[in-house]
Structure formats: structure tokens, C-alpha cells
Design a protein around this motif. Structure first.
Motif, mmCIF file in Angstrom:
data_model
loop_
_atom_site.group_PDB
_atom_site.id
_atom_site.type_symbol
_atom_site.label_atom_id
_atom_site.label_comp_id
_atom_site.label_asym_id
_atom_site.label_seq_id
_atom_site.Cartn_x
_atom_site.Cartn_y
_atom_site.Cartn_z
ATOM 1 N N VAL A 2 -14.619 6.484 -17.770
ATOM 2 C CA VAL A 2 -15.678 5.794 -18.499
ATOM 3 C C VAL A 2 -15.872 6.365 -19.901
ATOM 4 N N VAL A 3 -15.013 7.308 -20.295
ATOM 5 C CA VAL A 3 -15.104 7.878 -21.639
ATOM 6 C C VAL A 3 -14.754 6.795 -22.660
ATOM 7 N N GLY A 4 -15.575 6.655 -23.692
ATOM 8 C CA GLY A 4 -15.391 5.631 -24.707
ATOM 9 C C GLY A 4 -16.183 4.374 -24.415
ATOM 10 N N SER A 5 -16.698 4.252 -23.171
ATOM 11 C CA SER A 5 -17.509 3.089 -22.805
ATOM 12 C C SER A 5 -18.951 3.299 -23.241
ATOM 13 N N THR A 6 -19.681 2.210 -23.312
ATOM 14 C CA THR A 6 -21.115 2.347 -23.531
ATOM 15 C C THR A 6 -21.745 2.859 -22.242
ATOM 16 N N LEU A 7 -22.927 3.427 -22.367
ATOM 17 C CA LEU A 7 -23.614 3.929 -21.181
ATOM 18 C C LEU A 7 -23.856 2.806 -20.192
ATOM 19 N N ALA A 64 -21.464 12.338 -34.805
ATOM 20 C CA ALA A 64 -21.577 11.356 -35.895
ATOM 21 C C ALA A 64 -20.421 10.374 -35.912
ATOM 22 N N SER A 65 -19.331 10.726 -35.215
ATOM 23 C CA SER A 65 -18.156 9.849 -35.234
ATOM 24 C C SER A 65 -18.241 8.706 -34.235
ATOM 25 N N GLN A 66 -19.238 8.749 -33.324
ATOM 26 C CA GLN A 66 -19.365 7.723 -32.294
ATOM 27 C C GLN A 66 -20.746 7.080 -32.376
ATOM 28 N N PRO A 67 -20.819 5.776 -32.090
ATOM 29 C CA PRO A 67 -22.124 5.124 -32.120
ATOM 30 C C PRO A 67 -23.011 5.632 -30.980
ATOM 31 N N PRO A 68 -24.342 5.613 -31.151
ATOM 32 C CA PRO A 68 -25.256 6.042 -30.082
ATOM 33 C C PRO A 68 -25.010 5.239 -28.798
ATOM 34 N N GLY A 69 -25.141 5.942 -27.674
ATOM 35 C CA GLY A 69 -24.948 5.294 -26.388
ATOM 36 C C GLY A 69 -23.516 5.304 -25.901
ATOM 37 N N THR A 70 -22.621 5.975 -26.627
ATOM 38 C CA THR A 70 -21.218 6.029 -26.220
ATOM 39 C C THR A 70 -20.967 7.263 -25.348
ATOM 40 N N VAL A 71 -20.246 7.079 -24.252
ATOM 41 C CA VAL A 71 -19.869 8.201 -23.376
ATOM 42 C C VAL A 71 -18.695 8.928 -24.023
ATOM 43 N N VAL A 72 -18.858 10.196 -24.348
ATOM 44 C CA VAL A 72 -17.798 10.966 -25.011
ATOM 45 C C VAL A 72 -17.135 11.977 -24.076
ATOM 46 N N ARG A 73 -17.726 12.185 -22.880
ATOM 47 C CA ARG A 73 -17.144 13.150 -21.954
ATOM 48 C C ARG A 73 -17.655 12.864 -20.549
ATOM 49 N N GLN A 74 -16.841 13.207 -19.572
ATOM 50 C CA GLN A 74 -17.257 13.054 -18.180
ATOM 51 C C GLN A 74 -16.696 14.199 -17.348
ATOM 52 N N ASN A 75 -17.362 14.488 -16.235
ATOM 53 C CA ASN A 75 -16.910 15.516 -15.300
ATOM 54 C C ASN A 75 -17.213 15.046 -13.873
ATOM 55 N N VAL A 122 -16.754 8.609 -2.143
ATOM 56 C CA VAL A 122 -17.947 7.763 -2.178
ATOM 57 C C VAL A 122 -19.192 8.618 -2.020
ATOM 58 N N GLY A 123 -20.184 8.384 -2.888
ATOM 59 C CA GLY A 123 -21.438 9.121 -2.815
ATOM 60 C C GLY A 123 -21.493 10.344 -3.694
ATOM 61 N N GLU A 124 -20.339 10.760 -4.253
ATOM 62 C CA GLU A 124 -20.344 11.917 -5.146
ATOM 63 C C GLU A 124 -20.787 11.518 -6.552
ATOM 64 N N THR A 125 -20.858 12.504 -7.432
ATOM 65 C CA THR A 125 -21.476 12.295 -8.748
ATOM 66 C C THR A 125 -20.493 12.570 -9.881
ATOM 67 N N ILE A 126 -20.573 11.745 -10.935
ATOM 68 C CA ILE A 126 -19.877 12.006 -12.189
ATOM 69 C C ILE A 126 -20.925 12.333 -13.247
ATOM 70 N N ASP A 127 -20.777 13.479 -13.899
ATOM 71 C CA ASP A 127 -21.680 13.850 -14.989
ATOM 72 C C ASP A 127 -21.185 13.222 -16.293
ATOM 73 N N LEU A 128 -22.132 12.759 -17.112
ATOM 74 C CA LEU A 128 -21.781 12.066 -18.356
ATOM 75 C C LEU A 128 -22.429 12.754 -19.551
ATOM 76 N N TRP A 129 -21.683 12.809 -20.669
ATOM 77 C CA TRP A 129 -22.206 13.262 -21.954
ATOM 78 C C TRP A 129 -22.238 12.048 -22.885
ATOM 79 N N VAL A 130 -23.413 11.726 -23.393
ATOM 80 C CA VAL A 130 -23.626 10.475 -24.138
ATOM 81 C C VAL A 130 -24.182 10.800 -25.514
ATOM 82 N N VAL A 131 -23.676 10.080 -26.522
ATOM 83 C CA VAL A 131 -24.163 10.260 -27.884
ATOM 84 C C VAL A 131 -25.583 9.709 -27.992
#
Length: 263
Positions: A191-196, A219-230, A241-250
Motif C-alpha cells: 500500500v506504499v504510494g497509495s492514499t490512506l 515535502a516530496s509527497q502530498p498529504p495523506g500518502t502512505v510512504v512506509r509500511q511494516n 488474517v487478523g494481523e496488523t500492518i503499521d502505516l506511515w502517512v504524510v
């Protein structure tokens, strides 16, 4: 013996003597004879017999001029067999010598009870049913299953036990319980590069748990963009199923409109 009653005075004297004799006998019986034969005024403090075994009781009470009688016998989980759990009169009361103490003791053997149906019940419901039947909850073993805290199997001595099977009261029953996470594995979605908004849609559609979102400056990405995941996508990484992905969002930690809609 002849009693002369030549006059009215003699009659009154004789009646008085008879009455005095009867009164003397009456008082002597109730105030001398009965107290002597019943140990009137001599009392003993009832000792506390709780936890004592039946083998100890006879000598212990005999030394205190008391007796005992077993009034009832019942099974108590965790209590020593054939030991006192209740008594009447209670400890601390004053009784006469030779008084019989009625005791209630634990039974030697546990009665059998029917194993209940616990599978598909919630953990709290299963625990309540075990307690009602005098059974103990043993280990809780969490297994991969989407049904969180739902009982998947019931075990006795390490093996599955069917409902209706007789087990001794007080037995420990282990429970296998769902951990809320499925057992099916699949590739971690990217989901990196996708909107939230799009990322949350993908995560929800994959039956994953709600992600933990952290907001960052970029500053290189518009607000609400996912730039990293774990965990990261690719490289053979799997998720269940049922586990979690952590997201870093601009952006800031203020909820975005897309996030509000998905919540």
C-alpha cells in the motif's frame, strides 16, 4: 408411727411439718441433686475444629470432655479429605461437659460429574459453567482462529474430552481458545504510494486488523500518502488474517477525511 391430732393446733403443726418436708425435698432436688449430676455451672469453650482430620478429633475432644458426631460429608475442591469444614456449635461458644459437637467433613472420594459442552462458547461462559459443576479451569491454550476468546476444544489430561463423559469433580479442564487471528497466510499487500483511503480499503478487504497510523513530514509527497509500511510487501513476506500492518502517512495526526469515513 402414730401422730396425735387431739387439737386443731396439733393438726396445723402436722400440716406445716409435711409442707416443710415437701419444700425441702423440692429445693434439694433442683438445687443440690440436679446440679451435682448435670455439672451445673461447669462449662467449656468450644474449640475451633476447622481443618482437623477425623483421626485427630476423638483424642482431642476427649481431653476436653466433649464428643462429636459426623452430621454430613461433602466434597470440597482443594480441601484435605476427611477434614472438618464446619461445626455446630461454633467455636468460642460455651457448652456443658460431655456436649456433642456436630461436624461436617470433606468426603474421601470426589463424585463424578458429566463433562459439559464448552466448544463454541466464550471463554467467560465456559469458565462459569466449569465453576458451576465444581470443575477447575486448567491451562488456556491460544490457537490461530478468527473467533477471539471462543473455545475451540476442551481437553482433559491433555486429550480431547467429549460432552457427557464422566470426570471426577475438581478435575482441571484445559481450553483451546481462538486468538482472534486466522491461520490463513497470504502475501503482504503493498500500500506504499497509495492514499490512506485506498490503503484502508485494501487492508479491510484483506481481513486484516485496523492499522496503527503514524504521521510524518515529507515535502516530496502530498498529504495523506502512505510512504512506509511494516511488514513490507514483497521478498516472500507473509501475513495472516487478523494481523496488523503499521502505516506511515504524510501529514499531521489530525484525522483525514478519508480515515474518518473508513472508521
Amino acid at each position: 408411727m402414730k401422730i396425735s391430732t387431739n387439737s386443731r393446733t396439733d393438726l396445723f403443726v402436722h400440716i406445716s411439718l409435711v409442707v416443710a418436708l415437701v419444700v425441702a425435698l423440692f429445693l434439694g432436688f433442683f438445687f443440690l441433686y440436679l446440679p451435682f449430676t448435670t455439672n451445673h455451672g461447669q462449662s467449656i469453650t468450644v474449640p475451633d475444629l476447622s481443618g482437623m482430620s477425623v483421626e485427630q478429633l476423638e483424642d482431642y475432644l476427649d481431653e476436653r470432655n466433649l464428643r462429636y458426631e459426623v452430621a454430613d460429608c461433602t466434597f470440597v475442591v482443594g480441601a484435605k479429605p476427611l477434614s472438618v469444614i464446619r461445626q455446630h456449635p461454633k467455636s468460642g461458644m460455651r457448652v456443658k461437659e460431655g456436649r456433642k459437637i456436630y461436624i461436617y467433613i470433606t468426603s474421601l472420594n470426589a463424585p463424578d460429574v458429566k463433562m459439559p459442552q464448552l466448544e463454541d462458547r466464550t471463554l467467560s461462559s465456559a469458565e462459569g459453567e466449569l465453576a458451576r459443576l465444581g470443575l477447575q479451569r486448567g491451562k488456556i491454550i491460544y490457537v490461530p482462529d478468527l473467533a477471539h476468546n471462543s473455545v475451540r476444544r476442551q481437553l482433559y489430561n491433555g486429550s480431547p474430552i467429549q460432552p457427557g463423559t464422566l470426570v471426577p469433580q475438581g478435575s482441571k479442564i484445559d481450553l483451546e481458545v481462538g486468538n482472534g487471528i486466522g491461520n490463513t497466510e497470504f502475501d503482504v499487500p503493498n500500500v506504499v504510494g497509495s492514499t490512506l483511503e485506498d490503503a484502508l480499503f485494501v487492508i479491510k478487504g484483506s481481513n486484516l486488523a485496523k492499522p496503527l497510523i503514524q504521521y510524518v513530514d515529507d515535502a516530496s509527497q502530498p498529504p495523506g500518502t502512505v510512504v512506509r509500511q511494516n511488514p513490507e510487501a514483497g521478498a516472500g513476506n507473509k501475513i495472516r488474517v487478523g494481523e496488523t500492518i503499521d502505516l506511515w502517512v504524510v501529514g499531521t495526526n489530525e484525522p483525514q477525511p478519508e480515515q474518518q469515513q473508513n472508521e
